[in-house]
Each structure stands twice: as C-alpha cells, then as structure tokens.
Design an enzyme around this catalytic site. Structure first.
Site, PDB file in Angstrom:
ATOM      1  N   GLY A  82       0.646  -1.422  -0.529  1.00 53.14           N
ATOM      2  CA  GLY A  82       0.021   0.304  -0.052  1.00 53.14           C
ATOM      3  C   GLY A  82       0.907   1.619   0.102  1.00 53.14           C
ATOM      4  O   GLY A  82       2.095   1.046  -0.012  1.00 53.14           O
ATOM      5  N   GLY A  84       2.376   3.790   1.217  1.00 54.73           N
ATOM      6  CA  GLY A  84       2.934   4.290   2.777  1.00 54.73           C
ATOM      7  C   GLY A  84       3.827   5.313   3.001  1.00 54.73           C
ATOM      8  O   GLY A  84       3.985   6.068   3.699  1.00 54.73           O
ATOM      9  N   ARG A  85       3.689   6.025   1.778  1.00 52.48           N
ATOM     10  CA  ARG A  85       4.299   7.180   2.066  1.00 52.48           C
ATOM     11  C   ARG A  85       3.762   8.762   1.087  1.00 52.48           C
ATOM     12  O   ARG A  85       4.263   8.893   0.328  1.00 52.48           O
ATOM     13  CB  ARG A  85       5.644   6.920   1.960  1.00 52.48           C
ATOM     14  N   LYS A 105       4.347  11.773  -3.593  1.00 51.46           N
ATOM     15  CA  LYS A 105       5.189  10.812  -3.066  1.00 51.46           C
ATOM     16  C   LYS A 105       5.558  11.854  -1.978  1.00 51.46           C
ATOM     17  O   LYS A 105       6.143  12.887  -2.786  1.00 51.46           O
ATOM     18  CB  LYS A 105       5.628  10.906  -3.995  1.00 51.46           C
ATOM     19  N   ASP A 117       9.175   7.090   7.808  1.00 52.58           N
ATOM     20  CA  ASP A 117       8.248   7.853   8.110  1.00 52.58           C
ATOM     21  C   ASP A 117       7.241   8.736   7.169  1.00 52.58           C
ATOM     22  O   ASP A 117       6.904   9.811   7.188  1.00 52.58           O
ATOM     23  CB  ASP A 117       9.899   8.925   8.291  1.00 52.58           C
ATOM     24  N   ARG A 168       2.829  13.847  -8.592  1.00 53.89           N
ATOM     25  CA  ARG A 168       3.370  12.803 -10.226  1.00 53.89           C
ATOM     26  C   ARG A 168       1.488  12.486 -10.867  1.00 53.89           C
ATOM     27  O   ARG A 168       0.338  12.502  -9.774  1.00 53.89           O
ATOM     28  CB  ARG A 168       3.174  10.962  -9.821  1.00 53.89           C
ATOM     29  N   ASP A 245       3.995  -4.879  -7.377  1.00 55.49           N
ATOM     30  CA  ASP A 245       3.206  -3.623  -7.016  1.00 55.49           C
ATOM     31  C   ASP A 245       3.935  -2.243  -8.067  1.00 55.49           C
ATOM     32  O   ASP A 245       3.604  -0.899  -7.837  1.00 55.49           O
ATOM     33  CB  ASP A 245       3.843  -3.099  -5.699  1.00 55.49           C
ATOM     34  N   ASN A 246       4.411  -1.777  -7.900  1.00 51.78           N
ATOM     35  CA  ASN A 246       5.383  -1.424  -9.759  1.00 51.78           C
ATOM     36  C   ASN A 246       4.767  -1.469 -10.971  1.00 51.78           C
ATOM     37  O   ASN A 246       5.788  -0.836 -11.673  1.00 51.78           O
ATOM     38  CB  ASN A 246       6.755  -1.369  -9.147  1.00 51.78           C
ATOM     39  N   ASP A 255       8.393   5.139 -10.713  1.00 52.99           N
ATOM     40  CA  ASP A 255       8.496   4.543  -9.939  1.00 52.99           C
ATOM     41  C   ASP A 255       9.990   4.656 -10.727  1.00 52.99           C
ATOM     42  O   ASP A 255      10.745   3.637 -10.485  1.00 52.99           O
ATOM     43  CB  ASP A 255       8.547   3.567  -8.686  1.00 52.99           C
TER      44      ASP A 255
END
Length: 478
Positions: A82, A84-85, A105, A117, A168, A245-246, A255
């Site tokens: 998922g 995450g950032r 992102k 983080d 993006r 996932d990419n 990515d």
C-alpha cells in the site's frame, strides 16, 4: 479546465483508506512542469499547487486516500504493502475525456508505512522529475512529474538530506498488486468492479462479455507490458525494482527510485542497490514483465468458474506475450541498425556487435548514435564510431548499402537517441539542488532532453559515459 473528482470510490475504504497528507507550512515549489499543466488544461495556479503538495489545503475538498495493494517484491510475496508515503489527492478529466490521477509521494506516513517516516528526500524527487520528462520525450509510456516541493525539512537516509514531495500524474495508479490484494481477500465483487473500471478507462474497445471479457482484458494488459519493455530496452533504461506493486495495469512506467540508464553495454547491467542478485538486470526485464503478468493471471482466476480451462487460456495468452516480445525485439534491433528487412544473417551481425560492445565496454547510446550519425550526408562532430568497431562497421555498411541509405538513416534516428539523462548528469543536478535548490545549467539541459532524437552538437559532458559506472548505485529513496 480540469474537472476534479474522487476516483475508484466504488471499491470502498478497504482499498482506498482516507489519510490526510502531512502539512509542511514552510514548503516552497522547487520545480513545476508548466507545459504539462497547460497540456492537461489543469485549472491550478502556483499558490494552489504549493498548498496541495504541502498538505495545507485539499483539492476542491476531495478526501485524500492511501491506496491499498500487496505484491511480490523481488519474487517474495508481501501481503501488506500500500501507499506507505503517498496520497491520492484527486483525479481529473481533460477536455479529451481522459482521466488522470494526482498522486503525492513523500507526503507523510499512512497506515501502510510499516514503521517508515513516509517522507521523501530531495534527490529522488529531482530524479523522478528528470526521468519522467526524459522518458516521455524518448517515447516511453510513463507517469509524469507535475511538480517537486521542497519541504524545508530534513529527512534521515544514509545521512540527513533535504526533504521533498513529488506530485505525480498518471492515467491510473491501479497495479498488478491491487488485483493481488483483491484475490488474497477473495473479493470477487471488488475485482469485477476493478476490471470494469480499467476497461472503461484504458481498454474501452473490449466488447466481449463474461469470462472472455476477463481474458481479453488480461491479453491487453500483457500487450501493454510487452510494448513498455521493448521501449525500455530500445533506449537502455533499467527500472531497478520491477515488483508487481510497481507494475501499472495501463503500461506506464512508475517509480523512478533505483532506476538508471545503461551506459556501458551489458545485458547483466544492474544499478539498484537492493537488487543484489540481478533479478531486474537490463536483459532480465522481459522475463520479469512476463512473470508479473503471470501473477495478474493468478489473481484474475478468482473471476473464472472453470479453473482448469481458465488456466489453459491464461497460459496461452502468456505464450503470446513471448511471441509478441520476440517479434518486437527483432524489429527493435532491425530499426536500431537501419535494416529495412531482417535476414537470417543479420542475427550474426547483431550478435557480433553486441559482443564487441560488451568486451570493450562501449556506451550503448553513443554507439548507436555514432552509427546513426555516420549515415548523415555531413556527419556531426562528437559522434565518432569507436575504433573497436572499425571492421564490424564495414560489414554493417555493406549490409545497409543493400537498402536506401536515407531511409535507413531516418529509421535509425527515430529510435536511437542522441542524448539521454546520463547517470552522471542526473547525480550532478541532484547534488546542485541539494546544495542550493537551484542550478543554472539545469533548465538548458532539461530542454535538450525534450528533443532526444535531434542530432546536434551538445556539450561533451552531456554525452559522456559516467567515469565511476562500475561502482554506481541508485537507491529507492525510502
């Protein structure tokens, strides 16, 4: 004028989790793709864009979400990935009727951060801005970087670095991993909805129904992936982290973390710091794309009643992927060599060239640019054919001489770029932005990258192979 709205909402909050981006009160826009704003007809000014990226305001009060997915990372299944950032902050429709996502992102931690983080360093953000510009100009399907925001905060990676947020733009952020999550959840309804969403948005010429519709959808996805990898290989791009996932369903590159351009030719070229086994090496990318499509087929099996029959049909489509790639691969080399038709002996000519290039560590882009330039009526300086290829070049010229030289040159110039985003130049500009958030040379260089197939005299450093290429590594930025 943009028509902003919330997208994918019918999938529910299991797959789109409401999450507010982190607020960066003292942030400033560092890079803005004004041409893209104009092209897409986006109704947004600089202050609004800054506030959206900084988390200070919402796009027309649309609720930001983190998208859920799982996937295979370096061949190993991870059930909980998922955004995450990252945050999907809005979608919009253009005057042409195409739909795009605005996706941040480095915009802060989410429920998918897994202890991270949720932030992004400025270096990877600048890399994404450069690479997405360059890849689009090279003719490679890609997500696009609308803007880079300096957060005026520090993030800790190998050392303390300036922080950034990337905005993006993509036709869709639906991934193979999105389907894998639905398959893991055995969520037939959601997957059926997602198939229909993807067809309506990207494959609206599919007119079949029932299970055939699912198979047709899968076939189109495979064709998109095949075409994408051929484009990557044509220009020497190495993605570096081809996890499921990419892998976007629509066949756009996403990515630009540990990516690089291959300079010294080798099918084994790897630059990603986390790809220690060479799984995603330059020459492995077609196999991995096919493997990723296989994972999509496994997921889509959820929608099929007769599993044995479906397995056979999915396998047949994957076999077509190999056939389609092999045909396109031969055509790619034929075009790069200026051959108007392929003869059996041309395979020997190509193999000899690639062997000489690898033995002599010849630059992939510069070698083909030199061959292209040599067919011009008045060749330009700065594109010299390496001495190691002198004998081979005579054989090639005799072979090309069988055809129309001007036609051969035209084909070669359309596929062999004169200029690419050199790894050394990318790192140079990352360093400059890290130090000063500015570069006098950057705008001029980026402008040149917008016409990569234009042969002219460029500054020597813009075309030079990286001196420390053997030890060069790229990082994902998390």
């Amino acid at each position: 004028m943009s028509d902003f709205f919330s997208r994918y909402t019918e999938l529910g909050e299991v797959y789109l989790v409401p999450q507010r981006p982190q607020q960066f009160e003292h942030a400033q826009l560092l890079l803005t793709n004004s041409d893209l704003i104009t092209e897409l007809g986006m109704d947004v000014d600089q202050q609004q864009l800054r506030d959206y990226l900084a988390g200070m305001s919402r796009v027309e009060n649309i609720k930001p979400v983190a998208m859920a997915y799982c996937g295979h990372q370096f061949g190993h299944f991870n059930p909980q990935l998922g955004d995450g950032r990252a945050h999907l902050i809005a979608s919009f429709a253009t005057a042409r009727g195409h739909t795009y996502d605005m996706h941040l992102k480095g915009s802060g931690a989410t429920v998918f951060s897994r202890g991270g983080d949720g932030l992004c360093a400025l270096g990877p953000a600048v890399r994404e801005y450069i690479m997405s510009h360059a890849m689009r100009a090279l003719g490679v399907p890609t997500t696009q970087c609308l803007a880079v925001l300096s957060t005026n905060q520090q993030v800790m990676r190998q050392e303390r670095e300036p922080g950034a947020v990337v905005c993006r733009i993509a036709r869709s952020h639906i991934r193979v991993g999105t389907f894998q999550l639905m398959a893991m959840n055995k969520d037939v309804d959601a997957m059926q909805q997602l198939v229909e969403l993807c067809i309506a948005d990207q494959f609206d010429d599919i007119s079949s129904s029932g299970e055939q519709r699912v198979l047709d959808f899968f076939e189109r996805v495979c064709l998109r992936q095949c075409a994408l990898i051929l484009k990557w290989m044509q220009v020497g791009f190495i993605h570096g982290v081809m996890n499921t996932d990419n892998t976007l369903i629509n066949g756009e590159t996403i990515d630009y973390g540990p990516c690089a351009m291959m300079e010294s030719f080798s099918f084994d070229a790897v630059f990603s710091s986390i790809d220690r086994q060479g799984r995603y090496a330059f020459g492995q990318q077609p196999n991995i794309a096919s493997w990723n499509c296989g994972r999509l087929a496994e997921s889509l099996m959820l929608l099929m009643d007769d599993k044995d029959a479906a397995l056979e049909r999915f396998s047949g489509i994957l076999s077509q992927f190999a056939e389609e790639f092999n045909e396109g691969y031969q055509q790619m080399w034929s075009n790069k060599l200026g051959l108007l038709s392929w003869q059996e002996s041309d395979q020997t000519l190509l193999s000899e060239l690639l062997s000489l290039m690898q033995q002599n560590k010849l630059d992939y882009t510069n070698t083909f640019a030199a061959l292209t330039n040599s067919l011009q009526p008045t060749p330009l300086p700065g594109y010299e054919i390496p001495e190691a290829l002198a004998d081979w070049t005579r054989k090639w010229r005799r072979r090309v001489g069988d055809n129309n030289l001007s036609a051969a040159h035209a084909i070669m110039q359309s596929v062999n770029p004169a200029i690419i985003p050199r790894n050394g130049m990318v790192e140079h500009f990352i360093d400059e932005f890290n130090l000063a958030k500015h570069s006098d040379e950057f705008t001029q260089w980026l402008h040149a990258l917008k016409t990569p197939y234009l042969y002219q005299v460029y500054p020597a450093q813009w075309l030079a192979t990286m001196s420390n290429e053997q030890t060069y590594q790229t990082f994902c930025g998390t």
